[in-house]
Write a protein that holds these residues in place. Sequence first.
Motif, PDB file in Angstrom:
ATOM      1  N   TRP A   6       0.844  -1.198   0.000  1.00 50.85           N
ATOM      2  CA  TRP A   6       0.000   0.000   0.000  1.00 50.85           C
ATOM      3  C   TRP A   6       0.880   1.249   0.000  1.00 50.85           C
ATOM      4  CZ3 TRP A   6      -0.350   3.856   3.798  1.00 50.85           C
ATOM      5  CH2 TRP A   6      -1.303   4.846   3.524  1.00 50.85           C
ATOM      6  N   ARG A   7       1.905   1.253   0.841  1.00 53.79           N
ATOM      7  CA  ARG A   7       2.762   2.429   0.958  1.00 53.79           C
ATOM      8  C   ARG A   7       3.498   2.699  -0.358  1.00 53.79           C
ATOM      9  NH1 ARG A   7       7.874   3.696   3.397  1.00 53.79           N
ATOM     10  NH2 ARG A   7       8.196   1.530   4.018  1.00 53.79           N
ATOM     11  N   PHE A   8       3.979   1.626  -0.998  1.00 51.06           N
ATOM     12  CA  PHE A   8       4.635   1.794  -2.290  1.00 51.06           C
ATOM     13  C   PHE A   8       3.694   2.400  -3.306  1.00 51.06           C
ATOM     14  CE2 PHE A   8       8.131  -0.639  -0.830  1.00 51.06           C
ATOM     15  CZ  PHE A   8       9.166  -0.305  -1.678  1.00 51.06           C
ATOM     16  N   SER A   9       2.474   1.890  -3.318  1.00 52.55           N
ATOM     17  CA  SER A   9       1.485   2.374  -4.283  1.00 52.55           C
ATOM     18  C   SER A   9       1.178   3.846  -4.069  1.00 52.55           C
ATOM     19  CB  SER A   9       0.199   1.565  -4.179  1.00 52.55           C
ATOM     20  OG  SER A   9       0.367   0.340  -4.843  1.00 52.55           O
TER      21      SER A   9
ATOM     22  N   TRP B 145       2.043  14.544  -4.211  1.00 54.25           N
ATOM     23  CA  TRP B 145       2.190  14.569  -5.664  1.00 54.25           C
ATOM     24  C   TRP B 145       1.578  15.842  -6.238  1.00 54.25           C
ATOM     25  CZ3 TRP B 145       5.637  12.157  -8.365  1.00 54.25           C
ATOM     26  CH2 TRP B 145       6.169  10.955  -7.889  1.00 54.25           C
TER      27      TRP B 145
ATOM     28  N   GLU C  77       3.291   6.061  -2.643  1.00 54.06           N
ATOM     29  CA  GLU C  77       4.475   6.869  -2.958  1.00 54.06           C
ATOM     30  C   GLU C  77       4.747   6.920  -4.460  1.00 54.06           C
ATOM     31  OE1 GLU C  77       5.663   8.863  -0.957  1.00 54.06           O
ATOM     32  OE2 GLU C  77       4.985   8.104   0.962  1.00 54.06           O
ATOM     33  N   ALA C  78       4.297   5.895  -5.193  1.00 52.81           N
ATOM     34  CA  ALA C  78       4.471   5.905  -6.651  1.00 52.81           C
ATOM     35  C   ALA C  78       3.260   6.526  -7.347  1.00 52.81           C
ATOM     36  CB  ALA C  78       4.714   4.489  -7.172  1.00 52.81           C
ATOM     37  N   ASN C  79       2.332   7.040  -6.538  1.00 51.27           N
ATOM     38  CA  ASN C  79       1.136   7.717  -7.047  1.00 51.27           C
ATOM     39  C   ASN C  79       0.210   6.785  -7.827  1.00 51.27           C
ATOM     40  OD1 ASN C  79      -0.409  10.045  -7.075  1.00 51.27           O
ATOM     41  ND2 ASN C  79       0.426  10.771  -9.024  1.00 51.27           N
ATOM     42  N   ASN C  80       0.254   5.490  -7.500  1.00 49.31           N
ATOM     43  CA  ASN C  80      -0.670   4.551  -8.131  1.00 49.31           C
ATOM     44  C   ASN C  80      -2.014   4.541  -7.423  1.00 49.31           C
ATOM     45  OD1 ASN C  80       1.042   3.597 -10.196  1.00 49.31           O
ATOM     46  ND2 ASN C  80       2.060   2.217  -8.759  1.00 49.31           N
ATOM     47  N   VAL C  81      -1.995   4.691  -6.110  1.00 49.92           N
ATOM     48  CA  VAL C  81      -3.239   4.833  -5.347  1.00 49.92           C
ATOM     49  C   VAL C  81      -3.510   6.328  -5.274  1.00 49.92           C
ATOM     50  CG1 VAL C  81      -4.418   4.446  -3.168  1.00 49.92           C
ATOM     51  CG2 VAL C  81      -2.726   2.806  -3.955  1.00 49.92           C
ATOM     52  N   ASN C  82      -4.609   6.749  -5.852  1.00 46.69           N
ATOM     53  CA  ASN C  82      -4.830   8.191  -6.036  1.00 46.69           C
ATOM     54  C   ASN C  82      -6.232   8.411  -6.540  1.00 46.69           C
ATOM     55  OD1 ASN C  82      -5.149  10.567  -7.525  1.00 46.69           O
ATOM     56  ND2 ASN C  82      -3.232  10.381  -8.611  1.00 46.69           N
TER      57      ASN C  82
END
Lengths: 242, 242
Positions: free
Chosen positions: A57-60, A219, A62-67
């Motif tokens: 979840w945290r990676f998603s 972001w 920080e990579a702006n995939n969860v948004n």
Amino acid sequence: MNFLKLFLLFSLLPVAFSHETFDSRLLPRPLILEYPDIAETHFNDLENELRLHCDSWRFSVEANNVNPWKTIPEECAGYVKDYLTGRAYAFDLERVSKEAGVYAKSVELNGDGKDVWIFDIDDTLLSNLPYYADHGYGLKLYEEVLSLGFKVFLLTGRTEGKRKVTVENLNNAGFREWHKLILRSADDHEKLAIIYKSEKRSEMEKEGYRLLGNSGDQWSDLLGTSVALRSFKLPNPMYYIP
Amino acid sequence: MNFLKLFLLFSLLPVAFSHETFDSRLLPRPLILEYPDIAETHFNDLENELRLHCDSWRFSVEANNVNPWKTIPEECAGYVKDYLTGRAYAFDLERVSKEAGVYAKSVELNGDGKDVWIFDIDDTLLSNLPYYADHGYGLKLYEEVLSLGFKVFLLTGRTEGKRKVTVENLNNAGFREWHKLILRSADDHEKLAIIYKSEKRSEMEKEGYRLLGNSGDQWSDLLGTSVALRSFKLPNPMYYIP
């Protein structure tokens, strides 16, 4: 984990060697040898599963995939707390700062006073976390880009009415020098952060500034239009601003 | 870890209770009680330190803060291998795919055949890792966007000379339907991926396509100009393409 197994082997050896002589009614041998092992495995499985899930979840994020996202997933609340209060968050901040510093030193400045580094304020220069609030959060890169000759623009979602307290907050945290502190005017109140910040960057460009670097924990500090040549995303698994 | 301590307590209890009766020359008690504990602590410290460091590196890569990078940091080689061959990579891929699917379903399609989803190929649709190569890597989201009515564009850094083998690779992995497969022409050979892909997206826009989604494992698949309305960054801690 191999070392752990080795350790367990060693710690259980005396049991294996001594079970003939010690009173086996004291603690039944199968209980000792089997019960905690199974329970521990189960516990570790759950812990690992949760960590995989929350890491992911945290990676998603920080990579702006969860948004967009509204809240920390309930099951990851403890994970996020551990992340922030443990050493990992500090590690991540340190690395972003370092990478930004490497870039700042490598980029060729024109030297005409139009080379700009933009900083967001909350959770970029100032922290809401007591420990970081007291430990010069964000100050290192800030001093570095200033000494390299960048013009520093502070671009915050805070409103114009908070200018005085914001300057105080900044000064108290050691930030004393900047070219411009941009806060939301009445016209900007209703705008999404990503729109408001893009517009402000666009104005800077129109004034002839070259946006070479941009640091923010959201972001929406970094994306949109008139994006800087390089953007640096500070970790923030606490909240999301569109 | 508390549970582990409890377990150790239990497993050491018989030693404590039995040391009067069992032959203490067999394994001297202080060695058992103290040595592995210290060694394990030291080992865990090192392991935790390395994990913090490599976690932080991976975050920085996925958030595009470390850019460019040439190789995996030597000390993180084992960490990256564990990440890829363990469950974490699968977890992360699954989540990106899921988030992209949620977005794909939520976005309003015009329905005029101009709604586009772009996919990169290598390590986005096709995997270099044997396990993923055999398990329909990328196929789920692909089928989903097709069934929703998106036009699919495949945009790859592979060169035109590899068209035939690329089609074969795609077909073998279950990908059989796309609107256009774009490979590098001779003119594009020398271009950075981010430039080449931006130009190709710009051409799509000029042809009236709306770039609603874009999936890639490299930031150079996603950033630049004519960026899609939403981009989805698949994890890739293996290599970086500018």
